[in-house]
Design a protein around this motif. Structure first.
Motif, PDB file in Angstrom:
ATOM      1  N   SER A  98      -0.240  16.528   2.952  1.00 41.11           N
ATOM      2  CA  SER A  98       0.037  15.117   3.236  1.00 41.11           C
ATOM      3  C   SER A  98      -1.209  14.238   3.074  1.00 41.11           C
ATOM      4  CB  SER A  98       0.608  14.960   4.642  1.00 41.11           C
ATOM      5  OG  SER A  98      -0.338  15.333   5.633  1.00 41.11           O
ATOM      6  N   VAL A  99      -2.396  14.772   3.462  1.00 41.71           N
ATOM      7  CA  VAL A  99      -3.623  13.970   3.366  1.00 41.71           C
ATOM      8  C   VAL A  99      -4.011  13.723   1.908  1.00 41.71           C
ATOM      9  CG1 VAL A  99      -6.070  13.853   3.947  1.00 41.71           C
ATOM     10  CG2 VAL A  99      -4.428  14.705   5.627  1.00 41.71           C
ATOM     11  N   PRO A 100      -4.141  14.763   1.056  1.00 41.88           N
ATOM     12  CA  PRO A 100      -4.456  14.462  -0.352  1.00 41.88           C
ATOM     13  C   PRO A 100      -3.376  13.625  -1.032  1.00 41.88           C
ATOM     14  CG  PRO A 100      -3.980  16.809  -0.039  1.00 41.88           C
ATOM     15  CD  PRO A 100      -4.136  16.217   1.312  1.00 41.88           C
ATOM     16  N   LEU A 101      -2.105  13.806  -0.645  1.00 43.48           N
ATOM     17  CA  LEU A 101      -1.049  12.981  -1.223  1.00 43.48           C
ATOM     18  C   LEU A 101      -1.246  11.520  -0.852  1.00 43.48           C
ATOM     19  CD1 LEU A 101       1.647  12.707  -2.734  1.00 43.48           C
ATOM     20  CD2 LEU A 101       2.806  13.128  -0.548  1.00 43.48           C
ATOM     21  N   ALA A 102      -1.619  11.258   0.406  1.00 41.04           N
ATOM     22  CA  ALA A 102      -1.851   9.888   0.842  1.00 41.04           C
ATOM     23  C   ALA A 102      -3.003   9.251   0.071  1.00 41.04           C
ATOM     24  CB  ALA A 102      -2.138   9.855   2.345  1.00 41.04           C
ATOM     25  N   VAL A 103      -4.069  10.033  -0.173  1.00 43.79           N
ATOM     26  CA  VAL A 103      -5.215   9.511  -0.924  1.00 43.79           C
ATOM     27  C   VAL A 103      -4.815   9.216  -2.370  1.00 43.79           C
ATOM     28  CG1 VAL A 103      -7.519  10.053  -1.795  1.00 43.79           C
ATOM     29  CG2 VAL A 103      -6.893  10.657   0.558  1.00 43.79           C
ATOM     30  N   VAL A 104      -4.078  10.137  -2.987  1.00 46.85           N
ATOM     31  CA  VAL A 104      -3.645   9.946  -4.371  1.00 46.85           C
ATOM     32  C   VAL A 104      -2.735   8.725  -4.492  1.00 46.85           C
ATOM     33  CG1 VAL A 104      -2.254  10.940  -6.233  1.00 46.85           C
ATOM     34  CG2 VAL A 104      -3.915  12.354  -5.022  1.00 46.85           C
ATOM     35  N   ILE A 105      -1.849   8.529  -3.527  1.00 48.21           N
ATOM     36  CA  ILE A 105      -0.968   7.355  -3.548  1.00 48.21           C
ATOM     37  C   ILE A 105      -1.770   6.076  -3.351  1.00 48.21           C
ATOM     38  CG2 ILE A 105       0.894   6.177  -2.309  1.00 48.21           C
ATOM     39  CD1 ILE A 105       2.081   8.916  -1.688  1.00 48.21           C
ATOM     40  N   GLY A 106      -2.810   6.144  -2.505  1.00 49.63           N
ATOM     41  CA  GLY A 106      -3.567   4.939  -2.179  1.00 49.63           C
ATOM     42  C   GLY A 106      -4.475   4.456  -3.287  1.00 49.63           C
ATOM     43  N   ILE A 107      -5.013   5.375  -4.113  1.00 48.44           N
ATOM     44  CA  ILE A 107      -6.000   4.990  -5.125  1.00 48.44           C
ATOM     45  C   ILE A 107      -5.461   3.967  -6.134  1.00 48.44           C
ATOM     46  CG2 ILE A 107      -7.328   5.867  -7.095  1.00 48.44           C
ATOM     47  CD1 ILE A 107      -7.966   8.336  -5.445  1.00 48.44           C
ATOM     48  N   PRO A 108      -4.246   4.127  -6.695  1.00 49.83           N
ATOM     49  CA  PRO A 108      -3.792   3.139  -7.681  1.00 49.83           C
ATOM     50  C   PRO A 108      -3.437   1.789  -7.073  1.00 49.83           C
ATOM     51  CG  PRO A 108      -2.553   5.198  -7.842  1.00 49.83           C
ATOM     52  CD  PRO A 108      -3.311   5.246  -6.571  1.00 49.83           C
ATOM     53  N   MET A 109      -3.271   1.742  -5.747  1.00 55.30           N
ATOM     54  CA  MET A 109      -2.886   0.493  -5.105  1.00 55.30           C
ATOM     55  C   MET A 109      -4.075  -0.459  -5.070  1.00 55.30           C
ATOM     56  SD  MET A 109      -0.551   1.955  -1.977  1.00 55.30           S
ATOM     57  CE  MET A 109      -0.004   0.302  -1.511  1.00 55.30           C
ATOM     58  N   TYR A 110      -3.788  -1.743  -5.121  1.00 54.44           N
ATOM     59  CA  TYR A 110      -4.854  -2.747  -5.034  1.00 54.44           C
ATOM     60  C   TYR A 110      -4.445  -3.747  -3.974  1.00 54.44           C
ATOM     61  CZ  TYR A 110      -8.621  -5.830  -6.576  1.00 54.44           C
ATOM     62  OH  TYR A 110      -9.754  -6.594  -6.636  1.00 54.44           O
ATOM     63  N   SER A 111      -4.729  -3.404  -2.741  1.00 53.95           N
ATOM     64  CA  SER A 111      -4.377  -4.262  -1.625  1.00 53.95           C
ATOM     65  C   SER A 111      -5.593  -4.394  -0.737  1.00 53.95           C
ATOM     66  CB  SER A 111      -3.184  -3.669  -0.859  1.00 53.95           C
ATOM     67  OG  SER A 111      -2.803  -4.521   0.201  1.00 53.95           O
ATOM     68  N   ASN A 112      -5.438  -5.142   0.322  1.00 55.62           N
ATOM     69  CA  ASN A 112      -6.489  -5.250   1.309  1.00 55.62           C
ATOM     70  C   ASN A 112      -5.928  -4.900   2.668  1.00 55.62           C
ATOM     71  OD1 ASN A 112      -4.887  -7.425   1.862  1.00 55.62           O
ATOM     72  ND2 ASN A 112      -6.402  -8.968   1.316  1.00 55.62           N
ATOM     73  N   ALA A 113      -6.781  -4.945   3.683  1.00 50.24           N
ATOM     74  CA  ALA A 113      -6.338  -4.556   5.014  1.00 50.24           C
ATOM     75  C   ALA A 113      -5.208  -5.431   5.516  1.00 50.24           C
ATOM     76  CB  ALA A 113      -7.526  -4.609   5.980  1.00 50.24           C
ATOM     77  N   ALA A 114      -5.241  -6.727   5.159  1.00 52.40           N
ATOM     78  CA  ALA A 114      -4.207  -7.638   5.636  1.00 52.40           C
ATOM     79  C   ALA A 114      -2.827  -7.224   5.156  1.00 52.40           C
ATOM     80  CB  ALA A 114      -4.512  -9.072   5.169  1.00 52.40           C
ATOM     81  N   GLY A 115      -2.746  -6.635   3.976  1.00 50.52           N
ATOM     82  CA  GLY A 115      -1.456  -6.241   3.447  1.00 50.52           C
ATOM     83  C   GLY A 115      -1.056  -4.831   3.808  1.00 50.52           C
ATOM     84  N   ILE A 116      -2.032  -3.937   4.020  1.00 57.44           N
ATOM     85  CA  ILE A 116      -1.701  -2.514   4.166  1.00 57.44           C
ATOM     86  C   ILE A 116      -1.584  -2.074   5.619  1.00 57.44           C
ATOM     87  CG2 ILE A 116      -3.997  -1.452   4.240  1.00 57.44           C
ATOM     88  CD1 ILE A 116      -1.021  -0.408   2.019  1.00 57.44           C
ATOM     89  N   VAL A 117      -2.344  -2.669   6.547  1.00 55.12           N
ATOM     90  CA  VAL A 117      -2.327  -2.207   7.936  1.00 55.12           C
ATOM     91  C   VAL A 117      -0.968  -2.417   8.610  1.00 55.12           C
ATOM     92  CG1 VAL A 117      -3.328  -2.533  10.230  1.00 55.12           C
ATOM     93  CG2 VAL A 117      -4.815  -2.394   8.233  1.00 55.12           C
ATOM     94  N   PRO A 118      -0.279  -3.561   8.422  1.00 54.38           N
ATOM     95  CA  PRO A 118       1.055  -3.681   9.039  1.00 54.38           C
ATOM     96  C   PRO A 118       2.034  -2.624   8.542  1.00 54.38           C
ATOM     97  CG  PRO A 118       0.245  -5.841   8.385  1.00 54.38           C
ATOM     98  CD  PRO A 118      -0.693  -4.835   7.795  1.00 54.38           C
ATOM     99  N   VAL A 119       1.914  -2.215   7.287  1.00 55.83           N
ATOM    100  CA  VAL A 119       2.764  -1.138   6.770  1.00 55.83           C
ATOM    101  C   VAL A 119       2.430   0.170   7.468  1.00 55.83           C
ATOM    102  CG1 VAL A 119       3.430   0.137   4.707  1.00 55.83           C
ATOM    103  CG2 VAL A 119       2.954  -2.307   4.551  1.00 55.83           C
ATOM    104  N   VAL A 120       1.145   0.389   7.698  1.00 56.10           N
ATOM    105  CA  VAL A 120       0.697   1.613   8.356  1.00 56.10           C
ATOM    106  C   VAL A 120       1.249   1.707   9.772  1.00 56.10           C
ATOM    107  CG1 VAL A 120      -1.372   2.644   9.373  1.00 56.10           C
ATOM    108  CG2 VAL A 120      -1.356   1.987   6.971  1.00 56.10           C
ATOM    109  N   GLU A 121       1.285   0.580  10.487  1.00 56.65           N
ATOM    110  CA  GLU A 121       1.839   0.581  11.841  1.00 56.65           C
ATOM    111  C   GLU A 121       3.269   1.104  11.838  1.00 56.65           C
ATOM    112  OE1 GLU A 121       2.933  -2.512  15.472  1.00 56.65           O
ATOM    113  OE2 GLU A 121       2.772  -3.215  13.408  1.00 56.65           O
TER     114      GLU A 121
END
Length: 383
Positions: free
Chosen positions: A299-322
């Motif tokens: 799950s951890v390497p998958l999360a990193v691989v999914i995150g690398i192509p994304m181009y967002s900032n904390a304002a957009g990604i942290v609410p999704v993480v919650e």
């Protein structure tokens, strides 16, 4: 150095313009979002009127903040008439509560950090770091990255400025990793949405990754893999000292920071919260545990691989993480995902390729990626 942006200005998802490191004259500083220079003069204390207005505004902020949950529930179930416990009701309540909460937290914290940032310019930051021993320099660079207004879109001009000023390569990387990843937006969003423990863990681990990755890169002696045209640049004859601003100047700087940063990130905040609201209301409980749960080693390497192509900032990604955490995703996996999105985005790698040869770029991405993986596995193991 040529400007790769046709307009001479490049913006990115962090909501800030690239820092080009132009020296200010002695006694001058520029307030963000205004383009106006403020000069040293007058008292070091704010005027009585501004002080009273600020204290009154702070009291109103706390009063409104304390009523947000009650108001969001009233609007959702009494005004809109949605059913308690329904998918739509849960999503709407999530959105109506988190949107003003996050925007209010950002306003307060960005203003405070903006005042702190008024003490720092690219030139002053370079002077602080230049000539430091690597171990102390890595620590100082990572700490400076928290309070300095630089992001991944500023990577190239900052890298050139730091290297040409004599800042060691490893120290420069510690700064470039910390500045976009451990910033006030990420920390305040994590605090507001997930609590101070998660925010402190993220900040601590982000600093650790920046310090260790920079130190390792410095020990590899890869200076020869910096592009030749960057090494050909030599620092000038020294920057003019920046005189202290008055308290009123710093308040203006903080207000300018709020207008600029919040003005550029509010859309990302609302979009991120909207996505998070959808996940919160409609994704079944425990669903994410099957994909991003701590029981899955991949799950951890998958999360990193999914995150690398994304181009967002904390304002957009942290609410999704919650929302992901509320549905069963493991904390370590989620922290690795945030760090990969912010610190290892593909667009940043493309930007850095302009100043780094491929071996150094791969070493940078690999070491930072390994640090993020270790953070993810560590927290999945101990929490």
């Amino acid at each position: 150095m040529q400007n790769d942006c046709p307009s001479g200005r490049c913006a990115c998802s962090c909501g800030q313009e690239p820092v080009v490191g132009t020296a200010l004259q002695a006694g001058e500083a520029t307030a963000p979002g205004t383009g106006r220079k403020t000069l040293e003069a007058g008292s070091s204390w704010p005027s009585p009127g501004r002080l009273a207005l600020g204290l009154g505004g702070l009291a109103v902020w706390f009063f409104v903040y304390g009523w947000l949950l009650s108001v969001s529930r009233f609007l959702t179930y009494s005004v809109l008439g949605l059913e308690h416990g329904s998918h739509l009701g849960n999503s709407v309540e999530f959105f109506l509560y988190d949107t003003p909460k996050v925007l209010m937290l950002l306003t307060l914290v960005v203003f405070g950090v903006g005042i702190i940032r008024s003490f720092f310019t690219p030139e002053r930051t370079r002077r602080i770091l230049a000539g430091r021993r690597e171990s102390a320099g890595n620590l100082m660079a990572a700490l400076l990255g928290i309070v300095t207004p630089f992001c991944s879109c500023s990577a190239v001009p900052l890298f050139i400025g730091f290297v040409s000023a004599g800042v060691p390569l490893g120290v420069t990387f510690s700064f470039l990793i910390s500045a976009p990843m451990v910033n006030e937006i990420a920390v305040v969003l994590l605090y507001g949405l997930l609590g101070w423990k998660v925010a402190a863990l993220y900040m601590g681990m982000g600093l650790l990754v920046a310090i260790v990755a920079g130190w390792v890169l410095g020990r590899l002696n890869l200076e020869g893999h910096v592009e030749d045209w960057v090494l050909a640049i030599r620092a000038g004859g020294g920057d003019a000292p920046v005189a202290d601003m008055t308290a009123n100047d710093r308040i203006n700087y903080g207000i300018g920071a709020v207008k600029e940063i919040l003005g550029r990130t509010w859309k990302w905040v609302i979009l991120g919260i909207a996505v998070g609201a959808g996940i919160h209301g409609y994704v079944p409980e425990g669903f994410m545990a099957g994909i991003m749960g701590e029981a899955n080693w991949w799950s951890v390497p998958l999360a990193v691989v999914i995150g690398i192509p994304m181009y967002s900032n904390a304002a957009g990604i942290v609410p999704v993480v919650e929302a992901l955490l509320s549905k069963g995703a493991a904390l370590g996996t989620v922290l690795a995902f945030i760090m990969a999105v912010i610190a290892l985005s593909l667009p940043e790698m493309i930007i850095l390729r302009k100043v780094l040869k491929v071996p150094l770029l791969l070493a940078f991405a690999g070491i930072v990626g390994l640090g993020i993986l270790l953070v993810g596995y560590l927290f999945n193991t101990i929490l």
